[in-house]
Design an enzyme around this catalytic site. Structure first.
Site, PDB file in Angstrom:
ATOM      1  N   TYR A   1      -9.153 -10.250   2.496  1.00 17.06           N
ATOM      2  CA  TYR A   1     -10.304  -9.455   2.926  1.00 17.06           C
ATOM      3  C   TYR A   1     -11.095  -8.868   1.760  1.00 17.06           C
ATOM      4  O   TYR A   1     -12.232  -8.403   1.939  1.00 17.06           O
ATOM      5  CB  TYR A   1      -9.892  -8.346   3.899  1.00 17.06           C
ATOM      6  N   GLU A   2     -10.524  -8.872   0.560  1.00 11.45           N
ATOM      7  CA  GLU A   2     -11.264  -8.418  -0.614  1.00 11.45           C
ATOM      8  C   GLU A   2     -12.286  -9.458  -1.081  1.00 11.45           C
ATOM      9  O   GLU A   2     -13.091  -9.171  -1.973  1.00 11.45           O
ATOM     10  CB  GLU A   2     -10.304  -8.114  -1.760  1.00 11.45           C
TER      11      GLU A   2
ATOM     12  N   SER B   1       0.826  -1.209   0.000  1.00  7.53           N
ATOM     13  CA  SER B   1       0.000   0.000   0.000  1.00  7.53           C
ATOM     14  C   SER B   1       0.863   1.263   0.000  1.00  7.53           C
ATOM     15  O   SER B   1       1.720   1.446   0.869  1.00  7.53           O
ATOM     16  CB  SER B   1      -0.908   0.021   1.233  1.00  7.53           C
TER      17      SER B   1
ATOM     18  N   HIS C   1      -6.667   3.937   7.054  1.00  7.61           N
ATOM     19  CA  HIS C   1      -5.965   3.596   5.822  1.00  7.61           C
ATOM     20  C   HIS C   1      -5.320   4.816   5.180  1.00  7.61           C
ATOM     21  O   HIS C   1      -4.249   4.709   4.569  1.00  7.61           O
ATOM     22  CB  HIS C   1      -6.940   2.925   4.845  1.00  7.61           C
TER      23      HIS C   1
ATOM     24  N   ASN D   1       2.341   3.304  10.964  1.00  5.60           N
ATOM     25  CA  ASN D   1       1.641   3.820  12.153  1.00  5.60           C
ATOM     26  C   ASN D   1       2.052   2.999  13.368  1.00  5.60           C
ATOM     27  O   ASN D   1       2.502   1.855  13.235  1.00  5.60           O
ATOM     28  CB  ASN D   1       0.125   3.757  11.969  1.00  5.60           C
TER      29      ASN D   1
ATOM     30  N   HIS E   1      -3.521   0.699  -4.674  1.00  3.93           N
ATOM     31  CA  HIS E   1      -3.024  -0.415  -5.471  1.00  3.93           C
ATOM     32  C   HIS E   1      -3.484  -0.207  -6.912  1.00  3.93           C
ATOM     33  O   HIS E   1      -4.670  -0.319  -7.216  1.00  3.93           O
ATOM     34  CB  HIS E   1      -3.548  -1.752  -4.926  1.00  3.93           C
TER      35      HIS E   1
ATOM     36  N   HIS F   1      -5.809  -9.431  -1.593  1.00  5.33           N
ATOM     37  CA  HIS F   1      -5.961  -9.699  -0.170  1.00  5.33           C
ATOM     38  C   HIS F   1      -7.147 -10.612   0.093  1.00  5.33           C
ATOM     39  O   HIS F   1      -8.160 -10.566  -0.609  1.00  5.33           O
ATOM     40  CB  HIS F   1      -6.184  -8.394   0.615  1.00  5.33           C
TER      41      HIS F   1
ATOM     42  N   MET G   1      -1.931  -7.072   6.837  1.00 11.08           N
ATOM     43  CA  MET G   1      -3.001  -7.925   6.307  1.00 11.08           C
ATOM     44  C   MET G   1      -2.606  -8.598   5.000  1.00 11.08           C
ATOM     45  O   MET G   1      -3.453  -8.858   4.142  1.00 11.08           O
ATOM     46  CB  MET G   1      -4.264  -7.080   6.089  1.00 11.08           C
ATOM     47  N   SER G   2      -1.325  -8.903   4.829  1.00  8.47           N
ATOM     48  CA  SER G   2      -0.878  -9.466   3.555  1.00  8.47           C
ATOM     49  C   SER G   2       0.408 -10.272   3.752  1.00  8.47           C
ATOM     50  O   SER G   2       0.771 -10.645   4.868  1.00  8.47           O
ATOM     51  CB  SER G   2      -0.628  -8.325   2.554  1.00  8.47           C
TER      52      SER G   2
ATOM     53  N   ALA H   1       2.936  -2.263   3.958  1.00  8.59           N
ATOM     54  CA  ALA H   1       2.755  -1.254   5.005  1.00  8.59           C
ATOM     55  C   ALA H   1       2.261  -1.978   6.248  1.00  8.59           C
ATOM     56  O   ALA H   1       1.418  -2.872   6.164  1.00  8.59           O
ATOM     57  CB  ALA H   1       1.743  -0.207   4.561  1.00  8.59           C
TER      58      ALA H   1
END
Length: 299
Positions: free
Chosen positions: A98-99, A43, A267, A253, A74, A96, A229-230, A126
């Site tokens: 989650y997609e 990201s 995000h 972060n 992306h 991902h 998350m990846s 990220a």
């Protein structure tokens, strides 16, 4: 035959070897670039692909069998070109869980790259910093990972094994190549970036919700230094194919660990930090790639 996926995919809900090969052959037929290194841009980090020379670009939607990226930050493009003397292919955007993609689909490009002759995978992402010593903007060399969804059986290798890609039970204790990590440390020192470098364990969650404070504290107790998350499923698929793997995680972060804190993860913050730190990461990776020992055919 199923008009979208072909008979094998419609029956088994998995890609067949023939579909991986068809995509690899299509790409090889549409470009004379022969990459030895594949780079997945996380990201806000897709700008690295724009630095490649002599580019050949494909939109994901134009590549047979390729999934589509739906996440902001992306771009959804494959970029072939030369990076500091090495022929590479960059993914501007990953897929991902989650997609809504199953993990066998999120890792589809890895096996395609393997069939194209790629021998090294570079993953970037990220992440949120769990380690209290990490600062926003730090770059973490990934030395190991925790695939937390894998504890619940979410693993790209679930199902029948295809020996043409790799063995049934691949070793993961050496998932991240030690020599490439050592090279990265040397390059960061040569460039004067060492103060921004860390080394640690990346933990993947399924997302898309960010972790709670209790979850964050648990992950830190498990030994995770950064969370995202990846990445882990891509690495598992790559090691199954015997690719060398090198990973960098940009800390965008600080993960909230205190119930009194007013900080909130979002995000947009991830993307903005990625933009600010992209130049440093791009320069670092360019020099690392230039000093890699690999077989790279320029054209």
């Amino acid at each position: 035959m199923d008009s979208q996926h072909g008979p094998s995919l419609s029956r088994s809900l998995r890609y067949s070897y023939e579909q991986y090969k068809a995509t690899a052959d299509w790409l090889l037929a549409h470009t004379n670039r022969r990459p030895s290194i594949a780079i997945i841009c996380g990201s806000g980090l897709g700008g690295l692909a724009d630095t490649l020379k002599d580019q050949v670009v494909f939109k994901y939607c134009d590549v047979p069998n390729f999934p589509q990226s739906t996440v902001s930050g992306h771009a959804g493009r494959l970029v072939f070109g030369s990076l500091n003397g090495k022929m590479c292919v960059c993914m501007q955007g990953r897929f991902h869980f989650y997609e809504g993609h199953p993990v066998w689909k999120t890792t589809f490009p890895i096996r395609v790259f393997h069939l194209m002759g790629v021998d090294t995978l570079i993953v970037t992402n990220a992440s949120g910093g769990l380690n209290e010593d990490f600062k926003v903007g730090d770059i973490m060399l990934i030395k190991d990972h925790i695939n937390l969804p894998g504890f619940a059986g979410i693993n790209p290798l679930v199902g029948p094994n295809d020996d043409r890609f790799g063995e049934r039970f691949p070793c993961m204790s050496d998932a991240y190549d030690k020599e490439l990590r050592k090279l990265a440390i040397d390059v960061s020192r040569d460039l004067g970036y060492w103060n921004n470098m860390r080394e640690g364990v990346y933990c993947a969650l399924a997302g898309p919700s960010y972790e709670t404070i209790a979850e964050s504290r648990m992950l830190r107790m498990l030994g995770a230094d950064a969370v995202g998350m990846s990445t882990t499923h891509e690495v598992i698929a790559a090691r199954h194919c015997k690719l060398r793997v090198f990973g960098l995680s940009l800390v965008t972060n600080k993960v909230v660990m205190d119930y009194e804190s007013e900080e909130r993860a979002n995000h947009e913050e991830v993307l903005q930090t990625g933009k600010r730190s992209a130049e440093l990461l791009e320069k670092l990776l360019t020099h690392i790639v230039g000093r890699m020992d690999c077989n790279s055919n320029m054209f």
